[in-house]
Design a protein around this motif. Structure first.
Motif, mmCIF file in Angstrom:
data_model
loop_
_atom_site.group_PDB
_atom_site.id
_atom_site.type_symbol
_atom_site.label_atom_id
_atom_site.label_comp_id
_atom_site.label_asym_id
_atom_site.label_seq_id
_atom_site.Cartn_x
_atom_site.Cartn_y
_atom_site.Cartn_z
ATOM 1 N N ILE A 145 0.868 -1.181 0.000
ATOM 2 C CA ILE A 145 0.000 0.000 0.000
ATOM 3 C C ILE A 145 0.903 1.229 0.000
ATOM 4 O O ILE A 145 1.800 1.345 0.826
ATOM 5 C CB ILE A 145 -0.904 0.013 1.247
ATOM 6 C CG1 ILE A 145 -1.838 -1.208 1.212
ATOM 7 C CG2 ILE A 145 -1.724 1.303 1.317
ATOM 8 C CD1 ILE A 145 -2.605 -1.425 2.491
ATOM 9 N N ILE A 146 0.683 2.104 -0.954
ATOM 10 C CA ILE A 146 1.540 3.282 -1.069
ATOM 11 C C ILE A 146 0.830 4.487 -0.450
ATOM 12 O O ILE A 146 -0.313 4.776 -0.791
ATOM 13 C CB ILE A 146 1.831 3.589 -2.559
ATOM 14 C CG1 ILE A 146 2.552 2.416 -3.232
ATOM 15 C CG2 ILE A 146 2.613 4.885 -2.705
ATOM 16 C CD1 ILE A 146 4.024 2.351 -2.959
ATOM 17 N N PRO A 147 1.512 5.183 0.455
ATOM 18 C CA PRO A 147 0.927 6.418 0.984
ATOM 19 C C PRO A 147 0.748 7.430 -0.153
ATOM 20 O O PRO A 147 1.608 7.533 -1.021
ATOM 21 C CB PRO A 147 1.975 6.924 1.970
ATOM 22 C CG PRO A 147 2.900 5.786 2.206
ATOM 23 C CD PRO A 147 2.848 4.930 0.992
ATOM 24 N N PHE A 148 -0.340 8.126 -0.152
ATOM 25 C CA PHE A 148 -0.515 9.126 -1.201
ATOM 26 C C PHE A 148 -1.013 10.409 -0.574
ATOM 27 O O PHE A 148 -1.442 10.431 0.574
ATOM 28 C CB PHE A 148 -1.499 8.646 -2.260
ATOM 29 C CG PHE A 148 -2.933 8.600 -1.798
ATOM 30 C CD1 PHE A 148 -3.762 9.687 -1.989
ATOM 31 C CD2 PHE A 148 -3.433 7.472 -1.193
ATOM 32 C CE1 PHE A 148 -5.088 9.645 -1.568
ATOM 33 C CE2 PHE A 148 -4.755 7.424 -0.769
ATOM 34 C CZ PHE A 148 -5.578 8.513 -0.958
ATOM 35 N N ARG A 149 -0.923 11.472 -1.336
ATOM 36 C CA ARG A 149 -1.472 12.716 -0.820
ATOM 37 C C ARG A 149 -2.436 13.302 -1.830
ATOM 38 O O ARG A 149 -2.293 13.108 -3.030
ATOM 39 C CB ARG A 149 -0.374 13.705 -0.484
ATOM 40 C CG ARG A 149 0.394 14.168 -1.691
ATOM 41 C CD ARG A 149 1.404 15.210 -1.278
ATOM 42 N NE ARG A 149 2.044 15.757 -2.466
ATOM 43 C CZ ARG A 149 2.347 17.043 -2.601
ATOM 44 N NH1 ARG A 149 2.048 17.897 -1.652
ATOM 45 N NH2 ARG A 149 2.934 17.468 -3.680
ATOM 46 N N THR A 150 -3.393 14.015 -1.312
ATOM 47 C CA THR A 150 -4.313 14.732 -2.173
ATOM 48 C C THR A 150 -3.820 16.173 -2.258
ATOM 49 O O THR A 150 -2.826 16.527 -1.655
ATOM 50 C CB THR A 150 -5.737 14.696 -1.593
ATOM 51 O OG1 THR A 150 -5.671 15.233 -0.285
ATOM 52 C CG2 THR A 150 -6.265 13.276 -1.552
ATOM 53 N N LYS A 151 -4.525 16.978 -3.001
ATOM 54 C CA LYS A 151 -4.057 18.331 -3.261
ATOM 55 C C LYS A 151 -3.791 19.136 -1.995
ATOM 56 O O LYS A 151 -2.764 19.783 -1.851
ATOM 57 C CB LYS A 151 -5.092 19.063 -4.122
ATOM 58 C CG LYS A 151 -4.461 20.048 -5.078
ATOM 59 C CD LYS A 151 -5.494 20.506 -6.092
ATOM 60 C CE LYS A 151 -4.824 21.293 -7.198
ATOM 61 N NZ LYS A 151 -5.712 21.621 -8.293
ATOM 62 N N ASN A 152 -4.703 19.046 -1.036
ATOM 63 C CA ASN A 152 -4.583 19.906 0.140
ATOM 64 C C ASN A 152 -4.181 19.176 1.414
ATOM 65 O O ASN A 152 -3.724 19.797 2.368
ATOM 66 C CB ASN A 152 -5.918 20.611 0.387
ATOM 67 C CG ASN A 152 -6.381 21.374 -0.845
ATOM 68 O OD1 ASN A 152 -5.614 22.132 -1.418
ATOM 69 N ND2 ASN A 152 -7.613 21.146 -1.274
ATOM 70 N N ASP A 153 -4.351 17.855 1.402
ATOM 71 C CA ASP A 153 -4.147 17.120 2.650
ATOM 72 C C ASP A 153 -2.681 16.820 2.890
ATOM 73 O O ASP A 153 -1.888 16.786 1.972
ATOM 74 C CB ASP A 153 -4.908 15.788 2.593
ATOM 75 C CG ASP A 153 -6.396 16.009 2.515
ATOM 76 O OD1 ASP A 153 -6.827 17.124 2.850
ATOM 77 O OD2 ASP A 153 -7.110 15.085 2.093
ATOM 78 N N PRO A 154 -2.341 16.577 4.153
ATOM 79 C CA PRO A 154 -1.009 16.024 4.422
ATOM 80 C C PRO A 154 -0.962 14.580 3.933
ATOM 81 O O PRO A 154 -1.974 14.026 3.525
ATOM 82 C CB PRO A 154 -0.903 16.090 5.947
ATOM 83 C CG PRO A 154 -2.315 16.070 6.425
ATOM 84 C CD PRO A 154 -3.126 16.756 5.362
#
Ligand SMILES: [Zn+2]
Length: 310
Positions: A145-154
């Motif tokens: 599982i790869i950590p990902f980020r959204t536009k505004n989130d940490p």
């Protein structure tokens, strides 16, 4: 190390000296394309004139056909100078961690982020060889599982094996005599049997000896010799050392280069990571592949070049 690999520039200074001008780049393309001298792709004539009106284009003395040194490469019909393409491919092929569009823009002094982004995107598209051979021999496979980020989130760090709303990645590494060779990574929708089977069948050749943990989705894959190892959570990196190292390098790379991978275009980033991993000892080949220059020992008909570029 092959002869052409040993002649390939080893440093930025050496590269700059060798590919300082448009004509130096064009000469390299000419040599890669016609190592025995010009051959007309239309009629196989060996005599041609360099046109004064079109950049690096040869007109056949036999049939009059015009052939550019960039035909069939990703540089063809681009408005960017060849020197920029060469620099971008060199940086991308030789940086052990790769390079982001923003870094490329500042390193090459490009006027706009958009240009840098397009350059990166085109080079990244050239990273998957559609005719690549499947992995074979002994192959370790696992999923993560790869950590990902959204536009505004940490950065979001999901936990557990269930994959709702997370980026799931399947991976495989070919291992030869205790040494990792080539790898594959693929974005998958879940860790179920259908997804895992599709990944393995797309990545490895029949009769591959597949080594995995005891996750049941790897069972009963047709034409695969499967060995499942029961491992506790602490021992997985010992039982499946190479795929675990690949995953941890991938996560570190994603955080370092792109400050967290994003869901958009994830597969292209995985392709970039695999491209660099698979060519970590052949930078020369990596550079040529990125520019769309096949190493050709025999003249290839023009139509084939065009098809290869598509
Ligand atoms: Zn001709």
């Amino acid at each position: 190390m092959s002869g052409s690999e040993s002649r390939f520039p080893k440093s930025l200074i050496e590269f700059q000296g060798r590919f300082a001008s448009e004509s130096a780049c064009a000469e390299y393309l000419f040599e890669r394309r016609w190592p025995e001298g010009f051959v007309c792709p239309g009629c196989s004539e060996g005599r041609a004139w360099l046109l004064k009106t079109k950049a690096f284009t040869y007109e056949c003395a036999g049939c009059g056909r015009q052939t550019s040194v960039t035909a069939g490469t990703i540089m063809h019909a681009s408005k960017l100078p060849l020197t920029i393409w060469f620099w971008a491919a060199f940086l991308m092929a030789t940086h052990s961690n790769g390079i982001s569009a923003l870094q490329l823009q500042s390193q090459l002094g490009l006027g706009s982020y958009r240009t840098a982004w397009m350059l990166c995107a085109k080079l990244r598209r050239a990273m998957v060889n559609p005719e690549r051979e499947p992995l074979s021999g002994v192959v370790e496979a696992d999923e993560t599982i790869i950590p990902f980020r959204t536009k505004n989130d940490p950065i979001v760090v999901p936990a557990g094996r269930s994959g709702v709303g997370k980026m799931l990645v399947a991976g495989a590494v070919e291992v030869d005599g205790g040494t990792p060779r080539r790898a594959r990574l693929k974005v998958i929708e879940g860790f179920g049997k259908d997804e895992i089977h599709a990944f393995v069948l797309g990545a490895v050749a029949p009769n591959t000896r597949l080594v995995t943990d005891d996750w049941p989705s790897y069972n009963d894959i047709p034409d695969i010799k499967h060995k499942a190892i029961t491992v506790g959570p602490m021992a997985a990196h010992i039982a499946l050392p190479w795929i675990h190292r690949l995953f941890s390098n991938l996560k570190r790379w994603g955080l370092g280069v792109y400050h967290g991978l994003r869901r958009t275009n994830l597969q292209h980033y995985l392709d970039e990571f695999v491209f660099r991993f698979n060519r970590r000892r052949t930078r020369h080949a990596a550079f040529d592949t990125l520019l769309g220059i096949g190493a050709r020992t025999a003249p290839v008909p023009y139509q084939v070049l065009i098809r290869k570029a598509a």
